[in-house]
Design an enzyme around this catalytic site. Structure first.
Site, mmCIF file in Angstrom:
data_model
loop_
_atom_site.group_PDB
_atom_site.id
_atom_site.type_symbol
_atom_site.label_atom_id
_atom_site.label_comp_id
_atom_site.label_asym_id
_atom_site.label_seq_id
_atom_site.Cartn_x
_atom_site.Cartn_y
_atom_site.Cartn_z
ATOM 1 N N GLY A 103 -28.746 -66.658 21.493
ATOM 2 C CA GLY A 103 -29.320 -65.357 21.860
ATOM 3 C C GLY A 103 -28.577 -64.213 21.193
ATOM 4 N N PHE A 104 -28.929 -63.016 21.602
ATOM 5 C CA PHE A 104 -28.345 -61.801 21.025
ATOM 6 C C PHE A 104 -26.825 -61.731 21.265
ATOM 7 C CE2 PHE A 104 -27.487 -57.435 22.935
ATOM 8 C CZ PHE A 104 -26.898 -56.922 21.790
ATOM 9 N N VAL A 105 -26.403 -61.761 22.523
ATOM 10 C CA VAL A 105 -24.964 -61.679 22.811
ATOM 11 C C VAL A 105 -24.278 -62.997 22.457
ATOM 12 C CG1 VAL A 105 -23.221 -61.405 24.624
ATOM 13 C CG2 VAL A 105 -25.281 -59.988 24.683
ATOM 14 N N THR A 158 -35.670 -67.673 24.401
ATOM 15 C CA THR A 158 -35.701 -66.273 23.930
ATOM 16 C C THR A 158 -34.743 -66.051 22.757
ATOM 17 O OG1 THR A 158 -34.033 -65.651 25.578
ATOM 18 C CG2 THR A 158 -36.336 -65.370 26.202
ATOM 19 N N GLY A 159 -33.996 -67.070 22.410
ATOM 20 C CA GLY A 159 -33.088 -66.967 21.263
ATOM 21 C C GLY A 159 -33.703 -67.659 20.061
ATOM 22 N N TYR A 180 -35.139 -62.015 38.147
ATOM 23 C CA TYR A 180 -33.890 -61.919 37.372
ATOM 24 C C TYR A 180 -32.739 -61.503 38.280
ATOM 25 C CZ TYR A 180 -30.741 -60.267 33.623
ATOM 26 O OH TYR A 180 -29.674 -60.062 32.784
ATOM 27 N N LYS A 185 -29.549 -63.876 39.393
ATOM 28 C CA LYS A 185 -28.158 -63.550 39.024
ATOM 29 C C LYS A 185 -27.300 -63.407 40.274
ATOM 30 C CE LYS A 185 -28.276 -63.258 34.464
ATOM 31 N NZ LYS A 185 -27.396 -64.028 33.569
ATOM 32 N N TYR A 219 -18.487 -72.282 44.404
ATOM 33 C CA TYR A 219 -17.894 -73.402 43.660
ATOM 34 C C TYR A 219 -16.375 -73.257 43.606
ATOM 35 C CZ TYR A 219 -19.708 -77.326 40.993
ATOM 36 O OH TYR A 219 -20.112 -78.575 40.610
ATOM 37 N N THR A 268 -26.457 -53.690 26.883
ATOM 38 C CA THR A 268 -25.753 -53.904 25.617
ATOM 39 C C THR A 268 -26.779 -53.911 24.488
ATOM 40 O OG1 THR A 268 -24.070 -55.152 26.793
ATOM 41 C CG2 THR A 268 -24.219 -55.547 24.433
HETATM 42 P P1 NAD Z 1 -31.087 -63.323 24.968
HETATM 43 O O1 NAD Z 1 -32.432 -63.537 25.545
HETATM 44 O O2 NAD Z 1 -30.981 -62.844 23.572
HETATM 45 O O3 NAD Z 1 -30.216 -64.643 25.078
HETATM 46 C C1 NAD Z 1 -30.357 -65.578 26.108
HETATM 47 C C2 NAD Z 1 -30.261 -66.973 25.497
HETATM 48 O O4 NAD Z 1 -30.367 -67.951 26.546
HETATM 49 C C3 NAD Z 1 -31.391 -67.271 24.514
HETATM 50 O O5 NAD Z 1 -30.871 -67.810 23.320
HETATM 51 C C4 NAD Z 1 -32.272 -68.279 25.249
HETATM 52 O O6 NAD Z 1 -32.969 -69.136 24.381
HETATM 53 C C5 NAD Z 1 -31.235 -68.990 26.097
HETATM 54 N N1 NAD Z 1 -31.787 -69.657 27.281
HETATM 55 C C6 NAD Z 1 -32.604 -69.137 28.237
HETATM 56 N N2 NAD Z 1 -32.876 -70.061 29.166
HETATM 57 C C7 NAD Z 1 -32.205 -71.206 28.811
HETATM 58 C C8 NAD Z 1 -32.094 -72.507 29.357
HETATM 59 N N3 NAD Z 1 -32.708 -72.855 30.492
HETATM 60 N N4 NAD Z 1 -31.318 -73.417 28.705
HETATM 61 C C9 NAD Z 1 -30.679 -73.092 27.573
HETATM 62 N N5 NAD Z 1 -30.750 -71.870 26.987
HETATM 63 C C10 NAD Z 1 -31.503 -70.933 27.612
HETATM 64 O O7 NAD Z 1 -30.317 -62.330 25.965
HETATM 65 P P2 NAD Z 1 -28.905 -61.602 25.823
HETATM 66 O O8 NAD Z 1 -29.145 -60.162 25.847
HETATM 67 O O9 NAD Z 1 -28.144 -62.199 24.709
HETATM 68 O O10 NAD Z 1 -28.245 -61.979 27.211
HETATM 69 C C11 NAD Z 1 -27.290 -63.030 27.314
HETATM 70 C C12 NAD Z 1 -26.773 -63.104 28.724
HETATM 71 O O11 NAD Z 1 -26.112 -61.888 29.081
HETATM 72 C C13 NAD Z 1 -27.855 -63.340 29.777
HETATM 73 O O12 NAD Z 1 -27.373 -64.212 30.772
HETATM 74 C C14 NAD Z 1 -28.067 -61.963 30.358
HETATM 75 O O13 NAD Z 1 -28.518 -62.028 31.689
HETATM 76 C C15 NAD Z 1 -26.676 -61.356 30.252
HETATM 77 N N6 NAD Z 1 -26.762 -59.885 30.192
HETATM 78 C C16 NAD Z 1 -27.149 -59.264 29.037
HETATM 79 C C17 NAD Z 1 -27.263 -57.893 29.022
HETATM 80 C C18 NAD Z 1 -27.686 -57.154 27.779
HETATM 81 O O14 NAD Z 1 -27.844 -55.931 27.843
HETATM 82 N N7 NAD Z 1 -27.860 -57.787 26.651
HETATM 83 C C19 NAD Z 1 -26.994 -57.143 30.171
HETATM 84 C C20 NAD Z 1 -26.636 -57.824 31.329
HETATM 85 C C21 NAD Z 1 -26.506 -59.197 31.320
#
Ligand code: NAD
Ligand code: UDP
Length: 320
Positions: free
Chosen positions: A10-12, A35-36, A152, A156, A166, A182
């Site tokens: 994914g993005f982060v 979503t990645g 969501y 969380k 845990y 982010t």
């Molecule tokens: P993103 O959608 O780009 O990345 C999420 C990744 O998780 C994707 O690569 C997707 O394919 C993978 N994924 C989803 N469900 C899955 C599953 N069941 N099994 C395996 N892989 C799975 O989102 P992001 O912005 O990179 O966010 C990453 C994390 O950080 C998330 O948990 C999100 O809740 C958290 N977060 C992000 C932000 C932000 O602003 N980017 C803010 C708060 C929290």
């Protein structure tokens, strides 16, 4: 150091994998590409310390491939797997609930079995539409259990409860970080989040779709700062919850105007309907992260935005 990054495509997650590799770690990325994309990891192809496993973390992680990938031990599990943008989690409501619940449970079990540290990527959405501003970790939040965003937010919140449970039940070395909005390179142009949407629209000469009157606020953290904070938190052994974000608060209207300036676009703004339960305010109190990690964001909004715009321009060029 051997790290598992769930959601690493994914993005982060992809930036996290890259920084871990640069620091000399071996990285196993588990992602189902909901979503990645593998494109997010394309620049890391050829780095032998990175292993990608196509895997849904809500399913059993004991399968042959994953087990084989983790032979040799795991020191750190960073659990990021979950849809994160409102457009994505509204499109995948049940997958989102599963990722936060069953997915978190499986990732916790994996960390526990290996005696690894576990870090949950939680979110500022824990605070819902906050009645306390800025948000401190001690605030319990104002979240609808049944509204559209609840799939969501509550997933969380459950993930946090599971992580804390845990730790109590098994003594697992767990930590919870609450990530605030982010942005940066590797966001999907169509993921619906405010920065990629406005940048895409501005570069295409389209109107920027400001929800409502645009007076709602968000505080935007550049991805490199966030990843640095995440890794400092992982090293610290702190249980959290700990806010990670940039306290520089902007109205959505200001974000739109800044994007127009940064792209030198002639686009105008258009008002669109505000999504249901869209939080009015968002700003992290990061005193805890400052005190415990010595961490604070370093990349100014103008700098981060310029880098993000440059990345999206390059993407357009290579697609043309
Ligand atoms: P993103 O959608 O780009 O990345 C999420 C990744 O998780 C994707 O690569 C997707 O394919 C993978 N994924 C989803 N469900 C899955 C599953 N069941 N099994 C395996 N892989 C799975 O989102 P992001 O912005 O990179 O966010 C990453 C994390 O950080 C998330 O948990 C999100 O809740 C958290 N977060 C992000 C932000 C932000 O602003 N980017 C803010 C708060 C929290
Ligand atoms: N937003 C907007 N126009 C868009 C996309 C988002 O005005 O095209 C607003 C959205 O209504 C919210 C803020 O920008 O008030 C941040 O939305 P985003 O989806 O990026 O993240 P959220 O913090 O809501 O999860």
């Amino acid at each position: 150091m051997r790290a598992v990054v769930t959601g690493g495509a994914g993005f982060v997650g992809s930036r996290l994998c890259e920084v871990l590799l640069d620091g000399g770690a071996e990285v196993v990325c588990l992602d189902n590409l909901l979503t990645g994309s593998l494109g997010n990891l394309a620049h890391l192809r050829g780095r032998p310390e990175l292993r990608f496993e196509l895997c849904d973390v809500t399913e059993d992680l004991d399968g042959g491939q994953v087990r084989a990938a983790l032979r040799g031990g795991v020191d750190l599990v960073l659990h990021l797997a979950s849809p994160a943008s409102p457009v994505d989690y509204l499109e995948h409501p049940l997958e989102t609930l599963d990722a936060g619940s069953r997915g978190t449970r499986n990732a916790l079990r994996l960390a526990d079995e290996h005696g690894a540290r576990f870090v949950l990527a939680s979110t500022s959405e824990i605070y819902g539409d906050p009645q306390v501003h800025p948000q401190r970790e001690s605030y319990w939040g104002n979240v609808s259990t049944v509204g559209p965003r609840s799939v969501y937010d509550e997933a969380k919140r459950f993930g946090e409860a599971l992580t804390a449970g845990y730790r109590r039940a098994h003594g697992t070395d767990t930590g919870i970080v609450r990530i605030f909005n982010t942005y940066g390179p590797h966001m999907r142009a169509h993921d619906g989040r405010v920065v990629p949407t406005f940048v895409r629209q501005a570069l295409a000469g389209e109107q920027l779709t400001v929800a409502g009157d645009g007076s709602q606020t968000r505080s935007l953290c550049y991805v490199d700062d966030l990843v640095e904070g995440l890794l400092a938190f992982a090293r610290s052994g702190h249980p959290g919850p700990m806010n990670l974000g940039n306290p520089h608060e902007l109205t959505v209207r200001q974000i739109a105007e800044d994007v127009i300036t940064a792209t030198r676009s002639s686009s105008s703004l258009v008002q669109v309907e505000r999504p249901e339960d869209d939080p009015c305010l968002r700003c992290p109190d990061i005193s805890l992260a400052r005190a415990e990690l010595g961490w604070e964001p370093r990349v100014a909004w103008e700098t981060g935005l310029a880098r993000t715009v440059a990345w999206f321009r390059e993407l357009d060029r290579s697609a043309a």
